[in-house]
Design an enzyme around this catalytic site. Structure first.
Site, PDB file in Angstrom:
ATOM      1  N   GLN A 157      -7.828  -5.172   0.130  1.00 40.44           N
ATOM      2  CA  GLN A 157      -7.399  -3.786   0.127  1.00 40.44           C
ATOM      3  C   GLN A 157      -7.401  -3.238  -1.299  1.00 40.44           C
ATOM      4  OE1 GLN A 157      -4.188  -3.076   3.036  1.00 40.44           O
ATOM      5  NE2 GLN A 157      -4.424  -5.176   3.728  1.00 40.44           N
TER       6      GLN A 157
ATOM      7  N   CYS B 121      -2.766  -4.916  -2.401  1.00 45.41           N
ATOM      8  CA  CYS B 121      -3.244  -5.751  -1.297  1.00 45.41           C
ATOM      9  C   CYS B 121      -2.546  -5.426   0.015  1.00 45.41           C
ATOM     10  CB  CYS B 121      -3.095  -7.232  -1.633  1.00 45.41           C
ATOM     11  SG  CYS B 121      -4.027  -7.712  -3.110  1.00 45.41           S
TER      12      CYS B 121
END
Length: 246
Positions: free
Chosen positions: A91, A195
Site C-alpha cells: 500500500q 502499509c
C-alpha cells in the site's frame, strides 16, 4: 510481549552456482521515477542473462509511493510530498532521508522459484541486520514488514514497524525491495497510513536510542545479506544524473 515463535528460522536463499551479487551504494539522494525505471530495465536484463544480479542501497528525497493495494483514503495529507504510483505489492509507504532503501534485483530461477520463501528470506535478512545492534526484529502474521517492541519512557510497550518490504517479480526476477528506518523524520509518516496499518506506529534505530549511522546500517545489511543470499561484490552505483529541481 511479542511472540518470539513467529521469528523465522535461519534461511538460505543462495544461488546454486555460487555466483556473487553486485552490491552498489549511492551516496546522494536518488530520484524515484528514474530509479524505478532503472530497476525495471535491470530486471529485464537479468532475466535475459545479460546482467548480474544487483542490490542497490540508496536514499530518496521525501516522497510517498503507492503500491497496487493502496487505498486512496490512506493518503491523509495530499500535497505534503510527491506521490508515485508503483507496481510493487503493498500500500502506501514513505521514503526519505535517513531511511536506507535497498532495491533487490535477484533471479529466483537461479535460486529457488518460491515467492513465499523469498519474502521470508528478505525478512530474515532484515532481522539479521537488526541483531547486529542487539535489536530483536519480529514478524507478524498478516502484517508485512519487520516489527520491534518499543517502550518510550513512561509509556506502555507497543509494537512499531522498523522496516518495510514491497517487491515485484517479473520473469522470476525481483525488483523494488526493502526499507530500513535508520534516522528518518518519523513525522513524515503521518501523511499516510503506512502499509494500511493504523493501529501501530513506526520507529527507527535512532528512535530506539541507538546511535547508528547509515554506514553502520549498511555494514550490517551487507553482512546479513551474505548469510542469507550469498556473496556480494562492490560495484559502482547507477548514475541517474542530477536530481531534478523541486
Amino acid at each position: 510481549m511479542l511472540d518470539a515463535g513467529l521469528n523465522p528460522s535461519p534461511i538460505s536463499f543462495h544461488r546454486a552456482d555460487g555466483k556473487s551479487v553486485a552490491w552498489a551504494v549511492s551516496t546522494t539522494p536518488q530520484p524515484y521515477p528514474e530509479a524505478a525505471a532503472f530497476m525495471a530495465a535491470r530486471a529485464a536484463q537479468i532475466a535475459a542473462g545479460e546482467a548480474q544480479e544487483l542490490v542497490w542501497l540508496l536514499e530518496h528525497p521525501p516522497l510517498y509511493t503507492q503500491g497496487v493495494s493502496a487505498k486512496a483514503d490512506d493518503l491523509l495529507t495530499p500535497g505534503l510530498f510527491p506521490v508515485f504510483q508503483t507496481d510493487r505489492g503493498g500500500q502506501f509507504t514513505y521514503h526519505g532521508p535517513g531511511q536506507r532503501v535497498a532495491y533487490v534485483m535477484l533471479d529466483l530461477s537461479a535460486r529457488r522459484r518460491d515467492v513465499r520463501g523469498f519474502v521470508k528470506a528478505l525478512e530474515a535478512w532484515i532481522i539479521g541486520a537488526l541483531s547486529e545492534f542487539n535489536v530483536e526484529g519480529q514478524i507478524r502474521e498478516g502484517r508485512v514488514g519487520v516489527w520491534v517492541e518499543h517502550r518510550a519512557p513512561g509509556a506502555a510497550a507497543r509494537e512499531d514497524k522498523i522496516a518495510a518490504i514491497g517487491v515485484k517479480l517479473r520473469r522470476w526476477v525481483s525488483f523494488h525491495g526493502i526499507s530500513l528506518n535508520v534516522e528518518p523524520d518519523l513525522a513524515h509518516f503521518g501523511g499516510i497510513v503506512p502499509c494500511g496499518i493504523s493501529e501501530h506506529g513506526v520507529t527507527s534505530l535512532v528512535d530506539l536510542g541507538l546511535p547508528v549511522a547509515m554506514d553502520d546500517a549498511d555494514a550490517a545489511l551487507k553482512s546479513s545479506f551474505q548469510a542469507v543470499f550469498g556473496p556480494v561484490e562492490a560495484v559502482e552505483a547507477p548514475d541517474l544524473g542530477p536530481m531534478p529541481p523541486g
